[in-house]
Scaffold this motif. Sequence first.
Motif, PDB file in Angstrom:
ATOM      1  N   PHE A  25       0.854  -1.264  -0.056  1.00  0.00           N
ATOM      2  CA  PHE A  25      -0.079   0.068  -0.135  1.00  0.00           C
ATOM      3  C   PHE A  25       0.914   1.263  -0.145  1.00  0.00           C
ATOM      4  CE2 PHE A  25       0.354  -1.258   4.524  1.00  0.00           C
ATOM      5  CZ  PHE A  25       0.243   0.005   5.404  1.00  0.00           C
ATOM      6  N   ILE A  26       0.234   2.292  -0.552  1.00  0.00           N
ATOM      7  CA  ILE A  26       0.953   3.663  -0.474  1.00  0.00           C
ATOM      8  C   ILE A  26       0.493   4.636   0.328  1.00  0.00           C
ATOM      9  CG2 ILE A  26       1.507   5.495  -2.036  1.00  0.00           C
ATOM     10  CD1 ILE A  26       0.680   3.622  -4.456  1.00  0.00           C
ATOM     11  N   ILE A  27       1.559   5.313   1.291  1.00  0.00           N
ATOM     12  CA  ILE A  27       1.142   6.391   2.095  1.00  0.00           C
ATOM     13  C   ILE A  27       1.778   7.662   1.359  1.00  0.00           C
ATOM     14  CG2 ILE A  27       1.374   7.364   4.432  1.00  0.00           C
ATOM     15  CD1 ILE A  27       1.568   4.681   5.684  1.00  0.00           C
ATOM     16  N   CYS A  28       1.104   8.677   1.133  1.00  0.00           N
ATOM     17  CA  CYS A  28       1.775   9.702   0.437  1.00  0.00           C
ATOM     18  C   CYS A  28       1.582  10.979   1.011  1.00  0.00           C
ATOM     19  CB  CYS A  28       1.069   9.936  -0.918  1.00  0.00           C
ATOM     20  SG  CYS A  28      -0.362  10.694  -1.110  1.00  0.00           S
ATOM     21  N   THR A  29       2.357  11.945   0.819  1.00  0.00           N
ATOM     22  CA  THR A  29       2.200  13.438   1.329  1.00  0.00           C
ATOM     23  C   THR A  29       1.206  14.103   0.485  1.00  0.00           C
ATOM     24  OG1 THR A  29       3.824  14.251  -0.126  1.00  0.00           O
ATOM     25  CG2 THR A  29       4.670  13.255   1.971  1.00  0.00           C
ATOM     26  N   GLU A  30       0.848  15.114   0.950  1.00  0.00           N
ATOM     27  CA  GLU A  30      -0.074  16.353   0.313  1.00  0.00           C
ATOM     28  C   GLU A  30       0.506  16.748  -1.125  1.00  0.00           C
ATOM     29  OE1 GLU A  30      -2.013  18.080   4.655  1.00  0.00           O
ATOM     30  OE2 GLU A  30      -0.386  18.696   3.534  1.00  0.00           O
ATOM     31  N   THR A  31       1.915  16.575  -1.150  1.00  0.00           N
ATOM     32  CA  THR A  31       2.512  17.164  -2.247  1.00  0.00           C
ATOM     33  C   THR A  31       2.755  16.176  -3.382  1.00  0.00           C
ATOM     34  OG1 THR A  31       4.690  16.730  -1.271  1.00  0.00           O
ATOM     35  CG2 THR A  31       4.015  18.805  -1.039  1.00  0.00           C
ATOM     36  N   ALA A  32       2.279  14.874  -3.157  1.00  0.00           N
ATOM     37  CA  ALA A  32       2.285  13.763  -4.004  1.00  0.00           C
ATOM     38  C   ALA A  32       1.692  13.847  -5.359  1.00  0.00           C
ATOM     39  CB  ALA A  32       2.079  12.377  -3.592  1.00  0.00           C
ATOM     40  N   LYS A  33       2.515  13.311  -6.404  1.00  0.00           N
ATOM     41  CA  LYS A  33       1.928  13.608  -7.830  1.00  0.00           C
ATOM     42  C   LYS A  33       2.115  12.325  -8.520  1.00  0.00           C
ATOM     43  CE  LYS A  33       1.658  18.534  -8.707  1.00  0.00           C
ATOM     44  NZ  LYS A  33       1.020  18.522  -7.497  1.00  0.00           N
ATOM     45  N   PHE A  34       0.854  11.653  -8.994  1.00  0.00           N
ATOM     46  CA  PHE A  34       1.111  10.535  -9.766  1.00  0.00           C
ATOM     47  C   PHE A  34       0.769  10.430 -10.970  1.00  0.00           C
ATOM     48  CE2 PHE A  34       0.010   9.749  -4.951  1.00  0.00           C
ATOM     49  CZ  PHE A  34       0.904   8.731  -4.718  1.00  0.00           C
ATOM     50  N   GLY A  35       1.415   9.753 -11.728  1.00  0.00           N
ATOM     51  CA  GLY A  35       1.005   9.896 -13.036  1.00  0.00           C
ATOM     52  C   GLY A  35       1.770   8.691 -14.150  1.00  0.00           C
ATOM     53  N   GLN A  36       1.167   8.449 -15.400  1.00  0.00           N
ATOM     54  CA  GLN A  36       1.770   7.700 -16.187  1.00  0.00           C
ATOM     55  C   GLN A  36       1.928   8.528 -17.679  1.00  0.00           C
ATOM     56  OE1 GLN A  36       1.752   4.574 -13.589  1.00  0.00           O
ATOM     57  NE2 GLN A  36       2.888   4.639 -15.594  1.00  0.00           N
ATOM     58  N   PRO A  37       3.025   9.342 -17.637  1.00  0.00           N
ATOM     59  CA  PRO A  37       3.040  10.093 -18.595  1.00  0.00           C
ATOM     60  C   PRO A  37       3.908   9.540 -19.745  1.00  0.00           C
ATOM     61  CG  PRO A  37       4.739  10.541 -16.847  1.00  0.00           C
ATOM     62  CD  PRO A  37       3.976   9.418 -16.603  1.00  0.00           C
ATOM     63  N   GLU A  38       4.026   8.272 -19.792  1.00  0.00           N
ATOM     64  CA  GLU A  38       4.980   7.711 -20.971  1.00  0.00           C
ATOM     65  C   GLU A  38       4.329   8.009 -22.478  1.00  0.00           C
ATOM     66  OE1 GLU A  38       3.604   6.192 -18.059  1.00  0.00           O
ATOM     67  OE2 GLU A  38       5.323   4.652 -17.627  1.00  0.00           O
ATOM     68  N   ILE A  39       3.101   8.335 -22.317  1.00  0.00           N
ATOM     69  CA  ILE A  39       2.400   8.583 -23.622  1.00  0.00           C
ATOM     70  C   ILE A  39       3.038  10.030 -24.073  1.00  0.00           C
ATOM     71  CG2 ILE A  39       0.599  10.323 -22.743  1.00  0.00           C
ATOM     72  CD1 ILE A  39      -0.295   7.754 -25.377  1.00  0.00           C
ATOM     73  N   ASN A  40       3.672  10.979 -23.430  1.00  0.00           N
ATOM     74  CA  ASN A  40       4.262  12.087 -23.823  1.00  0.00           C
ATOM     75  C   ASN A  40       5.415  11.505 -24.360  1.00  0.00           C
ATOM     76  OD1 ASN A  40       2.092  13.418 -22.881  1.00  0.00           O
ATOM     77  ND2 ASN A  40       3.203  13.733 -20.774  1.00  0.00           N
ATOM     78  N   LEU A  41       6.113  10.507 -24.359  1.00  0.00           N
ATOM     79  CA  LEU A  41       7.380  10.143 -24.722  1.00  0.00           C
ATOM     80  C   LEU A  41       7.245   9.232 -26.031  1.00  0.00           C
ATOM     81  CD1 LEU A  41       9.014   9.160 -21.448  1.00  0.00           C
ATOM     82  CD2 LEU A  41       9.506  11.211 -22.564  1.00  0.00           C
ATOM     83  N   GLY A  42       5.928   8.957 -26.511  1.00  0.00           N
ATOM     84  CA  GLY A  42       5.726   8.097 -27.596  1.00  0.00           C
ATOM     85  C   GLY A  42       5.874   6.710 -27.275  1.00  0.00           C
ATOM     86  N   VAL A  43       5.691   6.443 -26.015  1.00  0.00           N
ATOM     87  CA  VAL A  43       5.570   4.960 -25.436  1.00  0.00           C
ATOM     88  C   VAL A  43       4.499   4.739 -24.798  1.00  0.00           C
ATOM     89  CG1 VAL A  43       7.888   4.438 -25.859  1.00  0.00           C
ATOM     90  CG2 VAL A  43       7.241   5.475 -23.633  1.00  0.00           C
ATOM     91  N   VAL A  44       4.362   3.529 -23.901  1.00  0.00           N
ATOM     92  CA  VAL A  44       3.362   3.470 -23.001  1.00  0.00           C
ATOM     93  C   VAL A  44       3.957   2.836 -21.640  1.00  0.00           C
ATOM     94  CG1 VAL A  44       1.504   2.849 -24.810  1.00  0.00           C
ATOM     95  CG2 VAL A  44       2.841   1.105 -23.696  1.00  0.00           C
ATOM     96  N   ALA A  45       3.276   2.752 -20.679  1.00  0.00           N
ATOM     97  CA  ALA A  45       3.681   2.043 -19.347  1.00  0.00           C
ATOM     98  C   ALA A  45       4.371   0.919 -19.670  1.00  0.00           C
ATOM     99  CB  ALA A  45       2.567   2.253 -18.286  1.00  0.00           C
ATOM    100  N   GLY A  46       5.196   0.392 -18.657  1.00  0.00           N
ATOM    101  CA  GLY A  46       5.734  -1.170 -19.035  1.00  0.00           C
ATOM    102  C   GLY A  46       5.776  -1.960 -17.935  1.00  0.00           C
ATOM    103  N   ILE A  47       5.730  -1.465 -16.779  1.00  0.00           N
ATOM    104  CA  ILE A  47       5.832  -2.093 -15.484  1.00  0.00           C
ATOM    105  C   ILE A  47       4.489  -2.267 -14.700  1.00  0.00           C
ATOM    106  CG2 ILE A  47       8.168  -2.737 -15.480  1.00  0.00           C
ATOM    107  CD1 ILE A  47       8.460  -0.638 -13.761  1.00  0.00           C
TER     108      ILE A  47
END
Length: 258
Positions: free
Chosen positions: A119-141
């Motif tokens: 499980f994940i505990i995060c701070t108020e500043t956390a940012k989650f993302g799958q921005p691989e699309i911006n690199l011309g690929v997709v998520a891989g793991i």
Amino acid sequence: MAYETITLDVDNHVAVITLNRPDALNALNDQLMGELADCLKGCQDNEKVRCIIITGSEKAFAAGADIAMMKDKSFVEAFTEDLFTPETDQIMRVRKPMIAAVSGYALGGGCELAMMCDFIICTETAKFGQPEINLGVVAGIGGTQRLTRLVGKAKAMDMNLTGRFMDAAEAERAGLVSRVVPVKKLMEEAMGAAQKIAEKSMVSVMVVKEAVNRAYEVPLREGLLFERRVFHSLFATEDQKEGMSAFLEKREAQFRDK
Ligand code: CO8
């Protein structure tokens, strides 16, 4: 093995693994993933470790796989090297509980690594993302698979297709994280959770991990049967007798992992 891209501290049965490539916002390269896999194997084998926390810096848990390392790879290289597969397989083989303590960016492979934890505990500043699309690929793991199971199709599609980041409040609403805390409280909160887990019977802790993870693998009927059978089997442990006796005797249970 001496580590250069991570650090390890074991205190009071909790191993804290800190990703440590500050110049690249903890981007995951071969060395870091190799060291992380080796360290996790060591934690799994180390009897003193009863819970593991993976964390990064205040600015970044990890900003993804290392783009500089990947940029010039050919398809054949990517395919034959099978980038990160042995390391992620090793991470998934860890049977002890793992908590991701996330502050700042958890993007691409960083978000995927956090999701490999229990499980994940995060701070108020956390940012989650799958921005691989911006690199011309997709998520891989796991960014199209685990994220979809955790937050559902709508948000997983949105994040993977647009590359937008999810902030901590949205991540908590969506079920990606279990707790959101102020930046300064992150390690205190994660350590508190880890210590609580470390006090339990390791047998039942490991069974919980297997059973919850099974919910993602098998149909409900099979999952329920698995749960019932492991519940039954725990009556063979001394810790079950101790836990239930301690409750009835109004005292703290002393578990011995037996
Ligand atoms: N890889 C390599 N270097 C990185 C990465 C990265 N993913 N992220 C940041 N860095 C480096 C920057 O290049 C920069 O280095 P330098 O100072 O030498 O120029 C340094 O870290 C600091 O970064 P920024 O200057 O960009 O910091 P900002 O605060 O301006 O921005 C961001 C922070 C928004 C996090 C920005 O750095 C960013 O967008 N990073 C890339 C995020 C990204 O696209 N992640 C996905 C990567 S691809 C991936 O993860 C695929 C995973 C699957 C692999 C599976 C294999 C099978």
